[in-house]
Write an enzyme that holds these catalytic residues in place. Structure first.
Site, PDB file in Angstrom:
ATOM      1  NE  ARG A   1       1.948  -7.750 -64.174  1.00 10.72           N
ATOM      2  CZ  ARG A   1       1.857  -8.861 -64.871  1.00 10.72           C
ATOM      3  NH1 ARG A   1       0.773  -9.067 -65.635  1.00 10.72           N
ATOM      4  NH2 ARG A   1       2.808  -9.785 -64.842  1.00 10.72           N
TER       5      ARG A   1
ATOM      6  CG  HIS B   1       1.911  -5.741 -57.694  1.00  9.70           C
ATOM      7  ND1 HIS B   1       1.358  -5.702 -58.960  1.00  9.70           N
ATOM      8  CD2 HIS B   1       2.871  -6.701 -57.753  1.00  9.70           C
ATOM      9  CE1 HIS B   1       1.967  -6.567 -59.746  1.00  9.70           C
ATOM     10  NE2 HIS B   1       2.879  -7.195 -59.041  1.00  9.70           N
TER      11      HIS B   1
ATOM     12  CG  HIS C   1       4.429 -14.871 -63.194  1.00 11.16           C
ATOM     13  ND1 HIS C   1       4.418 -15.341 -61.898  1.00 11.16           N
ATOM     14  CD2 HIS C   1       4.203 -13.538 -63.099  1.00 11.16           C
ATOM     15  CE1 HIS C   1       4.183 -14.346 -61.058  1.00 11.16           C
ATOM     16  NE2 HIS C   1       4.041 -13.249 -61.776  1.00 11.16           N
TER      17      HIS C   1
ATOM     18  CE1 TYR D   1       3.555 -13.445 -55.178  1.00 12.07           C
ATOM     19  CE2 TYR D   1       3.708 -14.670 -57.236  1.00 12.07           C
ATOM     20  CZ  TYR D   1       3.569 -13.465 -56.566  1.00 12.07           C
ATOM     21  OH  TYR D   1       3.463 -12.296 -57.265  1.00 12.07           O
TER      22      TYR D   1
ATOM     23  CE  LYS E   1       6.726  -6.897 -65.915  1.00  9.04           C
ATOM     24  NZ  LYS E   1       7.129  -7.089 -64.510  1.00  9.04           N
TER      25      LYS E   1
ATOM     26  NE  ARG F   1       0.689  -9.898 -60.764  1.00 13.77           N
ATOM     27  CZ  ARG F   1       0.396 -10.644 -61.836  1.00 13.77           C
ATOM     28  NH1 ARG F   1      -0.865 -10.825 -62.179  1.00 13.77           N
ATOM     29  NH2 ARG F   1       1.365 -11.196 -62.562  1.00 13.77           N
TER      30      ARG F   1
END
Length: 328
Positions: A145, A276, A302, A311, A170, A279
């Site tokens: 990020r 982003h 994640h 994805y 995050k 990414r």
């Protein structure tokens, strides 16, 4: 009138200072602090500068409805405002406004991420130069990020292991991700520049850097150590918004976004590309190259595998890797 207005401003200033104190005690990021205080200011302004202590659930729902209906903001923006106001009433004012569930959480829309092809990535990265080139190469090459990349410090890079430590990503979690080989030489050169810049700052009486609160209290001189310096420092010094101390921050994220946008335009790519997107492209291309989805999940940081699964819908092999019978 002016006396009432001045008094109101003083009260609001005291309130916002209480909000900031509560946020800092909980060790939230400065970005969260700024976001929450901005939403609280908007909420107060919407209700004609009425003090929040004189309002409650009714006024909160009125404002959230205004955002959704009149401003047509996204679900994530509406929820951000909701979280800021709940923090104000529950943590700062400690006022009973009913159960948090009474304030509806806007249901977000799931979007398929925009992804560049590998050829498009090559063209875009080739048109970016200088410090922005290193940053964009890391965004794509390590799946970072933008804020994670800009917050990298010298000690977070392990050249021997070809790895990066991403601290307080995050969810306030640390993780280890890969360091692309193509980034090693440019990063080594960049760190030499940072060390020279830091030496000059020290000579001029500055050279401090912002540290996590616990470290700042425990190691009082650590803020001037070179290992804590940002790898991508700003060209100018600025005041720490929390302490007022003059220090060197990292470069602003908007400058990276502008450099990327300019490159995308030069490449003639019509997709809506942001930092982003690099990414997203990193994750998609790894899956296309048959890397295990659990590995990709760990590299991206994640928490939920379902987040990584999105994805699979944008891979060149088609949704979920299924080939159409028409192509046979």
């Amino acid at each position: 009138y002016w006396g009432i207005l001045l008094n109101s401003r003083i009260n609001m200033s005291k309130l916002l200072n209480r909000v900031r104190d509560n946020i800092r005690v909980r060790n939230y990021s400065y970005r969260t602090e700024k976001t929450y205080t901005d939403w609280i200011k908007r909420f107060i302004k919407f209700h004609n500068v009425k003090h929040p202590s004189e309002m409650g659930a009714k006024e909160i729902n009125q404002y959230l409805t205004y955002l959704a209906v009149d401003r047509t903001v996204s679900a994530s923006t509406q929820n951000q405002a909701r979280n800021a106001l709940l923090f104000l009433y529950l943590k700062v004012l400690e006022k009973d406004i009913g159960k948090p569930e009474n304030f509806v959480i806007a249901k977000g829309t799931k979007h398929i991420p925009v992804v560049l092809s590998q050829d498009e990535v090559k063209i875009v990265l080739a048109n970016i130069h200088g410090i922005h080139s290193i940053i964009c190469n890391l965004l794509y090459g390590a799946g970072l990020r933008l804020t994670e990349c800009l917050n990298i410090r010298i000690q977070d890079i392990d050249f021997s292991q070809k790895s990066l430590i991403i601290r307080r990503g995050k969810g306030d979690k640390d993780r280890v991700t890969l360091l692309p080989e193509k980034c090693i030489n440019p990063l080594e050169d960049q760190i030499l520049k940072v060390k020279t810049l830091h030496e000059n700052d020290i000579k001029k009486g500055s050279g401090s850097i912002i540290l996590p609160k616990a470290l700042r209290r425990k190691y009082t001189n650590a803020s001037k150590e070179v290992k804590w310096q940002f790898v991508f420092p700003s060209v100018s010094l600025s005041n720490n918004p929390q302490t007022g101390e003059l220090m060197r921050w990292h470069i602003h994220d908007s400058s990276v976004s502008r450099a990327l946008k300019k490159s995308v335009k030069l490449a003639g790519i019509e997709k809506r590309v942001t930092c982003h997107t690099l990414r997203h492209s990193f994750a998609t291309h790894l899956l296309e190259n048959s890397y295990d989805i659990r590995t990709v999940q760990e590299l991206l940081g994640h928490k939920d595998l379902r987040t990584t699964m999105i994805y699979t819908h944008v891979m060149q092999k088609g949704p979920l890797g299924v080939k159409s019978p028409l192509d046979n």
